[in-house]
Design a protein around this motif. Structure first.
Motif, PDB file in Angstrom:
ATOM      1  N   ASN A 321       0.865  -1.181   0.000  1.00 49.89           N
ATOM      2  CA  ASN A 321       0.000   0.000   0.000  1.00 49.89           C
ATOM      3  C   ASN A 321       0.903   1.232   0.000  1.00 49.89           C
ATOM      4  O   ASN A 321       1.558   1.538   0.995  1.00 49.89           O
ATOM      5  N   TYR A 322       0.931   1.956  -1.114  1.00 46.85           N
ATOM      6  CA  TYR A 322       1.870   3.061  -1.253  1.00 46.85           C
ATOM      7  C   TYR A 322       1.543   4.218  -0.319  1.00 46.85           C
ATOM      8  O   TYR A 322       2.445   4.947   0.106  1.00 46.85           O
ATOM      9  N   SER A 323       0.280   4.408   0.001  1.00 50.06           N
ATOM     10  CA  SER A 323      -0.084   5.471   0.944  1.00 50.06           C
ATOM     11  C   SER A 323       0.470   5.169   2.324  1.00 50.06           C
ATOM     12  O   SER A 323       0.958   6.057   3.030  1.00 50.06           O
ATOM     13  N   GLU A 324       0.410   3.901   2.727  1.00 53.56           N
ATOM     14  CA  GLU A 324       0.985   3.515   4.022  1.00 53.56           C
ATOM     15  C   GLU A 324       2.500   3.661   4.009  1.00 53.56           C
ATOM     16  O   GLU A 324       3.101   4.073   5.013  1.00 53.56           O
ATOM     17  N   VAL A 325       3.114   3.334   2.879  1.00 53.04           N
ATOM     18  CA  VAL A 325       4.564   3.497   2.755  1.00 53.04           C
ATOM     19  C   VAL A 325       4.936   4.964   2.929  1.00 53.04           C
ATOM     20  O   VAL A 325       5.916   5.299   3.601  1.00 53.04           O
ATOM     21  N   LEU A 326       4.133   5.855   2.343  1.00 52.73           N
ATOM     22  CA  LEU A 326       4.389   7.284   2.470  1.00 52.73           C
ATOM     23  C   LEU A 326       4.295   7.717   3.926  1.00 52.73           C
ATOM     24  O   LEU A 326       5.144   8.465   4.420  1.00 52.73           O
ATOM     25  N   GLU A 327       3.276   7.241   4.635  1.00 55.30           N
ATOM     26  CA  GLU A 327       3.091   7.610   6.037  1.00 55.30           C
ATOM     27  C   GLU A 327       4.268   7.167   6.897  1.00 55.30           C
ATOM     28  O   GLU A 327       4.625   7.835   7.874  1.00 55.30           O
ATOM     29  N   ASN A 328       4.874   6.040   6.529  1.00 53.84           N
ATOM     30  CA  ASN A 328       5.947   5.461   7.344  1.00 53.84           C
ATOM     31  C   ASN A 328       7.341   5.738   6.790  1.00 53.84           C
ATOM     32  O   ASN A 328       8.329   5.213   7.318  1.00 53.84           O
ATOM     33  N   LYS A 329       7.426   6.549   5.740  1.00 53.33           N
ATOM     34  CA  LYS A 329       8.711   6.734   5.060  1.00 53.33           C
ATOM     35  C   LYS A 329       9.789   7.288   5.983  1.00 53.33           C
ATOM     36  O   LYS A 329      10.899   6.744   6.049  1.00 53.33           O
ATOM     37  N   ASP A 330       9.481   8.364   6.686  1.00 56.19           N
ATOM     38  CA  ASP A 330      10.481   8.975   7.562  1.00 56.19           C
ATOM     39  C   ASP A 330      10.987   7.976   8.594  1.00 56.19           C
ATOM     40  O   ASP A 330      12.195   7.875   8.854  1.00 56.19           O
ATOM     41  N   GLU A 331      10.058   7.224   9.175  1.00 54.81           N
ATOM     42  CA  GLU A 331      10.428   6.256  10.206  1.00 54.81           C
ATOM     43  C   GLU A 331      11.297   5.147   9.624  1.00 54.81           C
ATOM     44  O   GLU A 331      12.282   4.726  10.238  1.00 54.81           O
ATOM     45  N   THR A 332      10.940   4.667   8.426  1.00 56.61           N
ATOM     46  CA  THR A 332      11.706   3.588   7.798  1.00 56.61           C
ATOM     47  C   THR A 332      13.140   4.032   7.496  1.00 56.61           C
ATOM     48  O   THR A 332      14.106   3.318   7.796  1.00 56.61           O
ATOM     49  N   VAL A 333      13.287   5.219   6.904  1.00 51.06           N
ATOM     50  CA  VAL A 333      14.626   5.734   6.578  1.00 51.06           C
ATOM     51  C   VAL A 333      15.434   5.945   7.855  1.00 51.06           C
ATOM     52  O   VAL A 333      16.631   5.621   7.916  1.00 51.06           O
TER      53      VAL A 333
END
Length: 341
Positions: A321-333
């Motif tokens: 889900n790309y929207s979820e990926v966007l929401e979590n991007k900062d945390e993942t990086v």
């Protein structure tokens, strides 16, 4: 949102590009935007081996249009765009990268023109919520790239990289803070196997590299035994004689590469012409010939690269889900950066 994500790198990128020159410099045309009929400016993370031929094909069909394109990592592109927004004017007409969440972010901020390219019904579309804000121009695939001089038995799958001593301190991953494909590959692996898998990669000595090209170069040079590599970058090295082979585990990492037009583009009509051309059979054949997967099924796939077909890439790629990926991007990086210090 842009400011929050890219403030840390904004000053550096601004300084870098203030001193840049060369034939593909977009700044070079900044003062000459009064002639929109004969200009086009593209920011892309695609390497010259992929975009170069496509630009030349476009120019052959549109001889009156001068095309300037800049290739850099997706993170640098987004920081550059933020610098331009701060100055009050976006230089680029088109953006083409592989960091899908960035496109959702730009769409949410109202930066993108809604445009459905000619012949869209002939394309394979990976976006269920497609509305013309951006369109997939290729299905980028990533796999385990091995140096065949050092690895004689192909890894059985992703788990092999995290456990086999052969890859201890000798497996590379591009920095997801700089590379869109690297970020998406980490997000896909986490979706499929959990963050524990990324931790185990680190514990087996995986290292962070500066970019998607650099990590493949290090593998080709024997600095690394293997890496998480992008299809067409690897194919280009193989064509030049590098001892490399791409191994695709069953869990396929497929990252769509969206292309979009900026709503405030100075050369919007030319940008629409480029999108139309990029998705033609002619240009998509160039995509396949460069060693990556096109978004058309009427393209001849070169056998030498062992690529999945467009249908296989779309159907078998790990779903996310790309929207979820966007929401979590900062945390993942942040998690990745803290882990791979």
């Amino acid at each position: 949102m842009f400011k929050k994500i890219f403030a840390a790198t904004l000053l550096l990128v601004t300084m870098i590009f203030a001193g840049c020159g060369g034939d593909n410099s977009a700044e070079k045309n900044g003062a000459d935007n009064k002639n929109p009929a004969d200009k086009l400016i593209i920011y892309t993370s695609m390497k010259e081996s992929l975009i170069g031929g496509i630009v030349e094909g476009f120019k052959a069909k549109n001889p009156g249009i001068e095309v300037d394109w800049q290739s850099m990592g997706a993170g640098k592109i987004m920081a550059k765009l933020e610098a331009e927004r701060q100055s009050g004017h976006l230089m680029a007409d088109i953006i083409w990268t592989s960091e899908v969440p960035d496109f959702y972010q730009m769409k949410n901020e109202g930066l993108l023109e809604q445009y459905q390219p000619a012949g869209f019904d002939e394309l394979l579309n990976p976006f269920d919520d497609y509305d013309g804000s951006f369109t997939a121009a290729r299905f980028g695939t990533l796999g385990i790239v091995i140096n065949t001089n050092k690895v004689t038995t192909e890894p059985a799958g992703w788990e092999t990289i995290a456990t086999d001593p052969l890859y201890k301190n000798s497996f590379g991953i591009a920095d997801p803070a700089l590379s869109g494909t690297a970020f998406m590959s980490i997000a896909l692996l986490e979706k499929q196997f959990g963050w524990d898998y990324i931790v185990r990669l680190h514990d087996n000595g995986a290292t962070k590299s500066k970019g998607s090209g650099r990590v493949v170069d290090d593998t080709a040079d024997g600095v690394l035994n293997a890496c998480l590599g992008v299809d067409y970058i690897t194919a280009g090295k193989i064509d030049k004689g590098a001892p490399l082979k791409m191994v695709y585990p069953q869990e396929l990492l497929m990252v769509p590469s969206p292309v979009a037009i900026f709503k405030d583009a100075d050369h919007k009509d030319n940008a629409k012409k480029f999108l139309d051309y990029l998705l033609t059979q002619e240009a998509q054949q160039m995509v396949a010939n460069a060693g990556t997967v096109p978004v058309r099924s009427d393209v001849q796939m070169p056998e030498k690269y062992g690529l999945p077909s467009p249908e296989e890439a779309l159907d078998n790629g790990i779903k996310i889900n790309y929207s979820e990926v966007l929401e979590n991007k900062d945390e993942t990086v942040k998690k990745f950066s803290n882990l791979f210090k």
